[in-house]
Design an enzyme around this catalytic site. Structure first.
Site, PDB file in Angstrom:
ATOM      1  N   GLY A   1      21.836 -86.767  58.505  1.00  0.00           N
ATOM      2  CA  GLY A   1      22.597 -87.774  59.248  1.00  0.00           C
ATOM      3  C   GLY A   1      23.013 -88.911  58.327  1.00  0.00           C
ATOM      4  O   GLY A   1      22.545 -89.027  57.194  1.00  0.00           O
TER       5      GLY A   1
ATOM      6  N   LYS B   1      30.094 -89.608  58.027  1.00  0.00           N
ATOM      7  CA  LYS B   1      30.999 -88.753  58.810  1.00  0.00           C
ATOM      8  C   LYS B   1      32.129 -89.579  59.441  1.00  0.00           C
ATOM      9  O   LYS B   1      33.290 -89.166  59.444  1.00  0.00           O
ATOM     10  CB  LYS B   1      30.221 -88.017  59.923  1.00  0.00           C
ATOM     11  CG  LYS B   1      29.147 -87.078  59.373  1.00  0.00           C
ATOM     12  CD  LYS B   1      28.299 -86.468  60.481  1.00  0.00           C
ATOM     13  CE  LYS B   1      27.405 -87.455  61.184  1.00  0.00           C
ATOM     14  NZ  LYS B   1      26.314 -87.999  60.371  1.00  0.00           N
TER      15      LYS B   1
ATOM     16  N   HIS C   1      28.302 -94.219  63.843  1.00  0.00           N
ATOM     17  CA  HIS C   1      29.334 -93.841  62.881  1.00  0.00           C
ATOM     18  C   HIS C   1      30.139 -95.077  62.506  1.00  0.00           C
ATOM     19  O   HIS C   1      30.629 -95.791  63.372  1.00  0.00           O
ATOM     20  CB  HIS C   1      30.247 -92.761  63.475  1.00  0.00           C
ATOM     21  CG  HIS C   1      29.530 -91.464  63.718  1.00  0.00           C
ATOM     22  ND1 HIS C   1      30.155 -90.351  64.218  1.00  0.00           N
ATOM     23  CD2 HIS C   1      28.239 -91.107  63.513  1.00  0.00           C
ATOM     24  CE1 HIS C   1      29.263 -89.367  64.312  1.00  0.00           C
ATOM     25  NE2 HIS C   1      28.093 -89.805  63.894  1.00  0.00           N
TER      26      HIS C   1
ATOM     27  N   ARG D   1      17.657 -76.775  83.705  1.00  0.00           N
ATOM     28  CA  ARG D   1      18.521 -76.628  84.889  1.00  0.00           C
ATOM     29  C   ARG D   1      18.207 -77.654  85.972  1.00  0.00           C
ATOM     30  O   ARG D   1      18.281 -77.366  87.152  1.00  0.00           O
ATOM     31  CB  ARG D   1      18.431 -75.187  85.436  1.00  0.00           C
ATOM     32  CG  ARG D   1      18.949 -74.190  84.425  1.00  0.00           C
ATOM     33  CD  ARG D   1      18.623 -72.790  84.787  1.00  0.00           C
ATOM     34  NE  ARG D   1      17.198 -72.544  84.739  1.00  0.00           N
ATOM     35  CZ  ARG D   1      16.651 -71.348  84.561  1.00  0.00           C
ATOM     36  NH1 ARG D   1      17.414 -70.302  84.430  1.00  0.00           N
ATOM     37  NH2 ARG D   1      15.356 -71.209  84.551  1.00  0.00           N
TER      38      ARG D   1
ATOM     39  N   GLN E   1      24.837 -86.620  63.754  1.00  0.00           N
ATOM     40  CA  GLN E   1      23.591 -86.201  63.099  1.00  0.00           C
ATOM     41  C   GLN E   1      23.884 -85.295  61.889  1.00  0.00           C
ATOM     42  O   GLN E   1      24.945 -85.419  61.299  1.00  0.00           O
ATOM     43  CB  GLN E   1      22.635 -85.517  64.103  1.00  0.00           C
ATOM     44  CG  GLN E   1      22.032 -86.488  65.118  1.00  0.00           C
ATOM     45  CD  GLN E   1      22.929 -86.846  66.281  1.00  0.00           C
ATOM     46  OE1 GLN E   1      23.443 -85.980  66.948  1.00  0.00           O
ATOM     47  NE2 GLN E   1      23.107 -88.128  66.533  1.00  0.00           N
TER      48      GLN E   1
ATOM     49  N   ARG F   1      16.376 -97.028  55.713  1.00  0.00           N
ATOM     50  CA  ARG F   1      16.366 -95.571  55.522  1.00  0.00           C
ATOM     51  C   ARG F   1      15.512 -95.209  54.310  1.00  0.00           C
ATOM     52  O   ARG F   1      15.547 -95.900  53.294  1.00  0.00           O
ATOM     53  CB  ARG F   1      17.798 -95.081  55.319  1.00  0.00           C
ATOM     54  CG  ARG F   1      18.664 -95.276  56.571  1.00  0.00           C
ATOM     55  CD  ARG F   1      20.136 -94.928  56.321  1.00  0.00           C
ATOM     56  NE  ARG F   1      20.940 -95.105  57.532  1.00  0.00           N
ATOM     57  CZ  ARG F   1      22.236 -95.407  57.537  1.00  0.00           C
ATOM     58  NH1 ARG F   1      22.891 -95.569  56.411  1.00  0.00           N
ATOM     59  NH2 ARG F   1      22.881 -95.536  58.673  1.00  0.00           N
TER      60      ARG F   1
ATOM     61  N   GLY G   1      33.945 -90.357  48.236  1.00  0.00           N
ATOM     62  CA  GLY G   1      33.843 -91.744  48.698  1.00  0.00           C
ATOM     63  C   GLY G   1      33.359 -92.637  47.563  1.00  0.00           C
ATOM     64  O   GLY G   1      32.334 -92.352  46.939  1.00  0.00           O
TER      65      GLY G   1
ATOM     66  N   GLY H   1      33.391 -96.118  48.127  1.00  0.00           N
ATOM     67  CA  GLY H   1      33.240 -97.401  48.817  1.00  0.00           C
ATOM     68  C   GLY H   1      33.404 -97.152  50.301  1.00  0.00           C
ATOM     69  O   GLY H   1      33.880 -96.086  50.708  1.00  0.00           O
TER      70      GLY H   1
HETATM   71  P1  GDP Z   1      27.681 -91.458  59.741  1.00  0.00           P
HETATM   72  O1  GDP Z   1      26.629 -91.606  60.786  1.00  0.00           O
HETATM   73  O2  GDP Z   1      27.618 -90.144  59.044  1.00  0.00           O
HETATM   74  O3  GDP Z   1      29.075 -91.754  60.244  1.00  0.00           O
HETATM   75  O4  GDP Z   1      27.349 -92.563  58.622  1.00  0.00           O
HETATM   76  P2  GDP Z   1      26.869 -94.084  58.880  1.00  0.00           P
HETATM   77  O5  GDP Z   1      28.028 -94.887  59.332  1.00  0.00           O
HETATM   78  O6  GDP Z   1      25.641 -94.126  59.710  1.00  0.00           O
HETATM   79  O7  GDP Z   1      26.392 -94.483  57.420  1.00  0.00           O
HETATM   80  C1  GDP Z   1      27.265 -94.470  56.344  1.00  0.00           C
HETATM   81  C2  GDP Z   1      27.291 -95.879  55.734  1.00  0.00           C
HETATM   82  O8  GDP Z   1      27.783 -95.799  54.413  1.00  0.00           O
HETATM   83  C3  GDP Z   1      28.254 -96.809  56.463  1.00  0.00           C
HETATM   84  O9  GDP Z   1      27.809 -98.130  56.334  1.00  0.00           O
HETATM   85  C4  GDP Z   1      29.550 -96.595  55.715  1.00  0.00           C
HETATM   86  O10 GDP Z   1      30.455 -97.675  55.815  1.00  0.00           O
HETATM   87  C5  GDP Z   1      29.038 -96.449  54.313  1.00  0.00           C
HETATM   88  N1  GDP Z   1      29.834 -95.582  53.441  1.00  0.00           N
HETATM   89  C6  GDP Z   1      30.471 -94.422  53.754  1.00  0.00           C
HETATM   90  N2  GDP Z   1      31.015 -93.880  52.628  1.00  0.00           N
HETATM   91  C7  GDP Z   1      30.699 -94.702  51.608  1.00  0.00           C
HETATM   92  C8  GDP Z   1      30.949 -94.668  50.197  1.00  0.00           C
HETATM   93  O11 GDP Z   1      31.569 -93.768  49.658  1.00  0.00           O
HETATM   94  N3  GDP Z   1      30.447 -95.717  49.468  1.00  0.00           N
HETATM   95  C9  GDP Z   1      29.739 -96.741  50.034  1.00  0.00           C
HETATM   96  N4  GDP Z   1      29.285 -97.708  49.251  1.00  0.00           N
HETATM   97  N5  GDP Z   1      29.496 -96.795  51.355  1.00  0.00           N
HETATM   98  C10 GDP Z   1      29.955 -95.789  52.122  1.00  0.00           C
HETATM   99  P1  IMO Z   2      24.449 -90.067  62.878  1.00  0.00           P
HETATM  100  O1  IMO Z   2      25.431 -89.359  63.772  1.00  0.00           O
HETATM  101  C1  IMO Z   2      20.402 -90.175  61.231  1.00  0.00           C
HETATM  102  C2  IMO Z   2      17.171 -88.843  63.893  1.00  0.00           C
HETATM  103  C3  IMO Z   2      16.178 -89.863  64.409  1.00  0.00           C
HETATM  104  C4  IMO Z   2      14.949 -88.985  64.548  1.00  0.00           C
HETATM  105  C5  IMO Z   2      15.534 -87.657  65.039  1.00  0.00           C
HETATM  106  C6  IMO Z   2      15.471 -87.475  66.549  1.00  0.00           C
HETATM  107  O2  IMO Z   2      24.691 -91.518  62.775  1.00  0.00           O
HETATM  108  O3  IMO Z   2      24.366 -89.380  61.553  1.00  0.00           O
HETATM  109  P2  IMO Z   2      16.839 -88.506  68.570  1.00  0.00           P
HETATM  110  O4  IMO Z   2      16.974 -89.934  69.023  1.00  0.00           O
HETATM  111  O5  IMO Z   2      18.134 -87.845  68.245  1.00  0.00           O
HETATM  112  O6  IMO Z   2      15.998 -87.688  69.499  1.00  0.00           O
HETATM  113  O7  IMO Z   2      15.999 -88.620  67.202  1.00  0.00           O
HETATM  114  O8  IMO Z   2      16.872 -87.649  64.606  1.00  0.00           O
HETATM  115  N1  IMO Z   2      18.591 -89.173  64.168  1.00  0.00           N
HETATM  116  C7  IMO Z   2      19.463 -89.565  63.229  1.00  0.00           C
HETATM  117  N2  IMO Z   2      19.287 -89.818  61.917  1.00  0.00           N
HETATM  118  N3  IMO Z   2      21.633 -90.258  61.792  1.00  0.00           N
HETATM  119  C8  IMO Z   2      21.827 -89.981  63.095  1.00  0.00           C
HETATM  120  O9  IMO Z   2      23.049 -89.922  63.655  1.00  0.00           O
HETATM  121  C9  IMO Z   2      20.702 -89.650  63.887  1.00  0.00           C
HETATM  122  N4  IMO Z   2      20.542 -89.341  65.197  1.00  0.00           N
HETATM  123  C10 IMO Z   2      19.242 -89.042  65.342  1.00  0.00           C
HETATM  124  O10 IMO Z   2      15.993 -90.905  63.488  1.00  0.00           O
HETATM  125  O11 IMO Z   2      14.389 -88.746  63.275  1.00  0.00           O
HETATM  126 MG    MG Z   3      25.054 -92.874  61.282  1.00  0.00          MG
END
Ligand code: GDP
Ligand code: IMO
Ligand code: MG
Length: 458
Positions: A11, A15, A40, A141, A232, A332, A443, A445
């Site tokens: 996760g 994304k 996200h 169910r 995730q 993290r 990526g 940034g």
């Molecule tokens: P997601 O859950 O997969 O959409 O990712 P998150 O948003 O939870 O975490 C990604 C974090 O990294 C966010 O704060 C983004 O703005 C940041 N991010 C994504 N791509 C890059 C990158 O290439 N460089 C840096 N420095 N930050 C990034």
């Molecule tokens: P995105 O979409 C990272 C982790 C939780 C926990 C496990 C189960 O932002 O990448 P849950 O609440 O789903 O039953 O928790 O999964 N987890 C994530 N870790 N990114 C996520 O989503 C997550 N969604 C759940 O921390 O370990």
């Molecule tokens: Mg995330």
């Protein structure tokens, strides 16, 4: 055509940013699993959006769909929609009538079960959003679906059946008094009925519910481009992840079919882009063979992992990469890139391309390492073993790469891949070769323009 975006690790691979990047050429963005456990991030100029339920295409004004594979908390959905409207966006979100509803008792049960497990240090470290208990009810169910919110009689019947069971679990299994809960209304049929009937009215008034499969198939027949936005990641997939330290849905590409109503032929005809963070992070418990260092304090899983050997480096990367959970704010855990994990992910989802994020975050290190293979019981493994206990026993065979310097990332992003320092390219070429998959984007940034785009799948 479709482009499916899949998290290849644990996760938070970035994304949302890649959905936003490719979203300019998309018409519809659909989430196919998970719920408001997701966080996200989309960065558009100076604006940063953290989306938990609304598909990331909303920032570009694309139609969003929450597919049948999602679990939807209407409280979060409407709060998020209102907050985005306050910021000047005009999100158009449709919700599958077949999607399941997260009710307040699901969150209560998520909290209680984690609390009980924590007595033996067995907690998953969930986001506390009620995800597991809602999928349990779906499989059992006894769930409430979005379509049921539109029909008062059905809603009432479903609640009258299920709520007494939940009350009995709280009282008789866990020995708790419902009146002492933070939200005692979570187990009150009348209160639940009133609140969720009202959500049903709002969904109906705003014309938000759809038969997702039909809606999406007809968009594709009309020549529209559809992004399937996974939440995730592969290693917290309920089938392909490190059970039981997983979420309760399928973030892998198969989930994009079952969670939308589009056939495997349609999804397989499109592209499946695996999103990779250039290192590894994890929130929550479970093994992490390439872990550099844990997190002080009460982060679940930390104690079992012990202090990583390189806490200082982990802290450095965490700060450089701003690695704090989007949903819960938890720091993290940080580790090196894990190739056996990525080989497993690439096979499970059939990646046609990769987007590798956070290459800028690693800049400035003299050297960096990658978990190339594992050793387990005298054998060398190229991919992850099937049990979590075996995975925890794996010793990592590391490979060392020369580091790369800070660069003017905006310039690199506009000039393209060849403008990246040769050591960064060597690292990325290794990754691509090992997975036998081309790199579509890099990526450098968090911003939309801070990505090197090599391939646009639409
Ligand atoms: P997601 O859950 O997969 O959409 O990712 P998150 O948003 O939870 O975490 C990604 C974090 O990294 C966010 O704060 C983004 O703005 C940041 N991010 C994504 N791509 C890059 C990158 O290439 N460089 C840096 N420095 N930050 C990034
Ligand atoms: P995105 O979409 C990272 C982790 C939780 C926990 C496990 C189960 O932002 O990448 P849950 O609440 O789903 O039953 O928790 O999964 N987890 C994530 N870790 N990114 C996520 O989503 C997550 N969604 C759940 O921390 O370990
Ligand atoms: Mg995330």
């Amino acid at each position: 055509m479709t482009v499916t975006i899949v998290g290849s690790q644990l996760g938070d691979e970035g994304k949302g940013g890649i959905v936003d990047l490719y979203g300019d050429a998309a018409d519809v963005v659909v989430r196919y699993q998970g719920g408001d456990n997701a966080g996200h991030t989309v960065v558009e100029g100076d604006e940063e959006y953290k989306l938990s339920l609304v598909p990331s295409g909303a920032v570009r004004g694309k139609v969003g769909v929450l597919g049948n594979g999602c679990v939807v908390n209407p409280r979060t959905l409407f709060d998020e929609l209102d907050a985005l409207r306050d910021r000047g966006l005009d999100p158009d979100v449709r919700v599958a009538r077949r999607a399941h509803v997260i009710l307040p008792y699901h969150r209560v049960l998520d909290g209680i079960e984690e609390e009980v497990k924590s007595e033996t240090d067995d907690e998953v470290g969930t986001t506390g959003r009620g995800i597991g208990p809602t999928y349990e009810d779906k499989a059992g169910r006894r769930g409430v679906r979005v379509g049921d919110l539109l029909d008062p009689e059905v809603l009432r019947d479903r609640l009258e059946y299920v709520v007494p069971q939940k009350r009995a679990i709280v009282e008789d299994v866990y020995g708790l008094d419902v009146a002492d809960l933070d939200d005692p209304d979570a187990l009150d049929v009348d209160a639940l009925y009133e609140e969720f009937r009202e959500f049903g009215r709002r969904l109906a008034d705003e014309g938000m519910t759809v038969n997702a499969g039909e809606f999406l198939a007809s968009a594709i027949d009309d020549g529209q481009n559809v992004i399937l936005e996974g939440a995730q990641g592969t290693i917290i997939d309920i089938d392909h992840g490190n059970y039981p330290f997983v979420t309760s849905s399928n973030p892998t590409a198969g989930g994009a079919c079952t969670g939308t109503g589009l056939s495997p032929g349609v999804v397989g005809d499109g592209e499946v882009v695996g999103i990779v963070k250039a290192y590894l992070t994890r929130v929550g418990s479970g093994p992490m063979p390439t872990e550099l260092g844990g997190v002080e304090g009460d982060t679940p899983g930390y104690e079992e992992q012990g202090e990583g050997e390189n806490e200082e480096l982990a802290t450095y990367i965490r700060e450089e990469g701003d690695e704090y959970g989007t949903v819960t704010g938890r720091p993290r855990r940080v580790g090196w890139l894990d190739m056996p994990m990525l080989r497993h992910a690439a096979r499970a989802s059939g990646f046609t391309g990769l987007a590798v994020n956070h290459v800028d975050t690693l800049a400035g290190l003299d050297e960096l390492q990658v978990g190339h293979t594992y050793e387990l019981d005298g054998e060398t493994l190229e991919t992850m073993p099937a049990t979590t206990e075996q995975w925890a026993d794996c010793e990592v065979n590391l490979r060392t790469f020369d580091g790369w310097p800070e660069q003017d990332w905006a310039a690199v992003a506009s000039e393209g891949y060849d403008a990246l320092h040769e050591n960064a390219r060597a690292y990325l070429d290794y990754l691509s070769d090992e997975l036998d998959t081309p790199i579509y984007a890099v990526g450098v940034g968090p911003g939309r323009s801070q990505t090197i785009v090599r391939e646009r799948p639409f």
